[in-house]
Design a protein around this motif. Structure first.
Motif, PDB file in Angstrom:
ATOM      1  N   VAL A 121      11.071  21.200  -3.357  1.00 15.45           N
ATOM      2  CA  VAL A 121      11.508  22.521  -2.889  1.00 15.45           C
ATOM      3  C   VAL A 121      12.570  22.326  -1.818  1.00 15.45           C
ATOM      4  O   VAL A 121      12.413  21.523  -0.895  1.00 15.45           O
ATOM      5  N   LYS A 122      13.681  23.046  -1.933  1.00 17.89           N
ATOM      6  CA  LYS A 122      14.764  22.915  -0.944  1.00 17.89           C
ATOM      7  C   LYS A 122      14.639  23.954   0.167  1.00 17.89           C
ATOM      8  O   LYS A 122      14.960  23.693   1.313  1.00 17.89           O
ATOM      9  N   SER A 123      14.217  25.156  -0.217  1.00 17.33           N
ATOM     10  CA  SER A 123      14.076  26.194   0.812  1.00 17.33           C
ATOM     11  C   SER A 123      13.114  27.264   0.315  1.00 17.33           C
ATOM     12  O   SER A 123      12.890  27.402  -0.888  1.00 17.33           O
ATOM     13  N   VAL A 124      12.571  27.998   1.290  1.00 17.36           N
ATOM     14  CA  VAL A 124      11.681  29.118   0.948  1.00 17.36           C
ATOM     15  C   VAL A 124      12.098  30.315   1.795  1.00 17.36           C
ATOM     16  O   VAL A 124      12.418  30.175   2.969  1.00 17.36           O
ATOM     17  N   ARG A 125      12.122  31.478   1.157  1.00 13.84           N
ATOM     18  CA  ARG A 125      12.423  32.704   1.918  1.00 13.84           C
ATOM     19  C   ARG A 125      11.679  33.886   1.299  1.00 13.84           C
ATOM     20  O   ARG A 125      11.213  33.822   0.153  1.00 13.84           O
TER      21      ARG A 125
END
Ligand code: GLC
Length: 458
Positions: A391-395
């Motif tokens: 996973v690179k980013s979570v928003r």
């Protein structure tokens, strides 16, 4: 199966199915879960779509979410669309409804407005249900809305209102006809069948000739005949000659373009298109006493399940006598529509999604983006087990707020979330991944997970 036994089956399974969110994966992965018994499942092995089907179905698949409306004389009677048969109402009595039928002015425009507010991207409205009453001007029977109470062509009003709003137009047409003297008899009397087929083809021809472009023909009630008796292939040939871009379902017993699981969500195989149709309470036609409304969240979870499994979702409302939608229906549809305004990218134009759901969330995917739809908000942290993709980013989808997370072989752990659920009725997180998100659903992963032993303390 005859009408009554089929109906009994629907009634018997309806409540349980209507309240269950049943995905194709749920069916295959959770063997102990209650099994859906769809009235109209996809064939065990579906024919792969032809190039022409793919062309005609493109917009329809992208649209994904439609509004179904059952409106007819049964809406005045207020005890569902099967009442004339289920209650054995004499036709002399039932026909008086036709004279009293009085839809309010501008009703179709109101339907289209609500459909738009609900986020639906196409509509399907009954032109004729099993009761045989035609909501349109026809030369073939006086039992129609032009000659009877309304003195209006309700199909024309609907088609014009939808077209003006850029809303694709679907027409529901019941082959079965309880009012027509040859309808039931057609299965045992060849002369009656021939007359009834001529009548049926004639009505379909009128519907597909007199109203400009029709986008969907939604057959129903393929009883008491089978494909041969309905001359289903010849029927579709006529339909495509009149409307070369139309899509049709398979309920006239020809395979058609898409399958129609009813009150259940069952993905077709082999790339065949499918659409799950469901009621918002437990009735298709208006039932004044039915207050078993699905919550906006249940309705939305059903839509998410269809999106995950690449199917369409057609949600039904039965308006009251004058065409007004019951208040709860408007409220639920609008709440889901508001949610779609901020979260629609996770529903429309999505790709097949392998990750499966924990008990508190469901998933959809577009390319390398995984959408995690949390329906039971756990509070300040949310976990996701078994994700094998980095996973690179979570928003948060709606507010774009970035979220802190850690990831190891077993868990993506998202922290620093608001204790109060940020979005209603479901909060969607966006996980940008390095490649297509895949989840390990196998036992091996649990085998490999380090454990503490009995009597071992930290
Ligand atoms: C069932 C019902 C019918 C309804 C249809 C919608 O077949 O018999 O009344 O219109 O479902 O899918």
């Amino acid at each position: 199966m005859d009408h009554i036994s089929r109906r009994s089956m629907l009634v018997g399974t309806g409540a349980a199915l209507a309240s269950a969110v049943m995905g194709a994966n749920a069916q295959t992965k959770a063997a102990s879960a209650p099994q859906a018994c769809p009235a109209h499942p996809a064939p065990a092995s579906s024919p792969a779509p032809t190039a022409d089907q793919a062309r005609r179905l493109k917009w329809w698949k992208e649209a994904r979410y439609g509004l179904f409306i059952h409106y007819g004389l049964y809406s005045l009677h207020g005890r569902q669309e099967w009442a004339v048969e289920k209650e054995a109402i004499p036709w002399s009595e039932y026909e008086s409804l036709a004279r009293r039928f009085s839809p309010k002015p501008g009703v179709a425009k109101e339907w289209v407005r609500i459909a738009q507010a609900s986020g639906a991207r196409y509509m399907v409205v009954t032109a004729k249900h099993h009761e045989g009453f035609c909501n349109f001007d026809t030369k073939l029977t006086d039992f129609n809305s032009m000659k009877q109470g309304p003195k209006r062509d309700l199909v024309r009003e609907y088609v014009e209102a939808a077209r003006e709003a850029g809303m694709p137009v679907g027409i529901y047409y019941s082959l079965m006809d309880w009012h027509h003297p040859d309808g039931e008899r057609s299965s045992v009397d060849e002369a009656a069948r021939k007359r009834f087929i001529e009548y049926t083809f004639g009505l379909i021809r009128e519907l597909l000739t007199n109203y400009g472009k029709i986008d969907i023909l939604w057959y129903d009630g393929g009883m008491p005949l089978e494909a041969e008796g309905w001359e289903a292939e010849r029927m579709n040939k006529m339909v495509f000659a009149l409307q070369p871009d139309i899509v049709v379902n398979g309920r006239n017993h020809a395979s058609g373009d898409f399958s129609t699981p009813e009150q259940s969500i069952i993905a077709a195989n082999n790339g065949r298109a499918w659409e799950s149709c469901m009621t918002l309470n437990e009735s298709w036609g208006y039932d004044a006493a039915d207050d078993e409304w699905k919550s906006p969240r249940t309705h939305l979870r059903n839509l998410i399940t269809c999106a995950r499994d690449q199917g369409n979702f057609l949600i039904n409302v039965g308006p009251t006598a004058d065409g007004t939608f019951p208040e709860p229906a408007v409220r639920i549809l609008t709440e889901v529509g508001d949610w779609l305004k901020g979260n629609g990218e996770a529903i429309f134009n999505t790709d097949p999604c392998q990750p499966w759901r924990p008990s508190y969330a469901m998933f959809t995917r577009r390319a390398n983006t995984l959408y995690m739809h949390v329906h039971f908000w756990p509070g300040s942290d949310v976990s996701l087990s078994g994700l094998q993709t980095k996973v690179k980013s979570v928003r948060l989808l709606k507010s774009s707020t970035s979220l802190a997370f850690t990831q190891d072989a077993w868990r993506v752990h998202i922290t620093g979330l608001p204790a109060e659920v940020p979005d209603h009725p479901i909060t969607t997180l966006v996980l940008e991944c390095e490649s297509e998100p895949r989840m390990n659903l196998d036992h091996e992963l649990r085998l490999a997970k380090p454990r503490l032993g009995v009597n071992v303390t930290l």
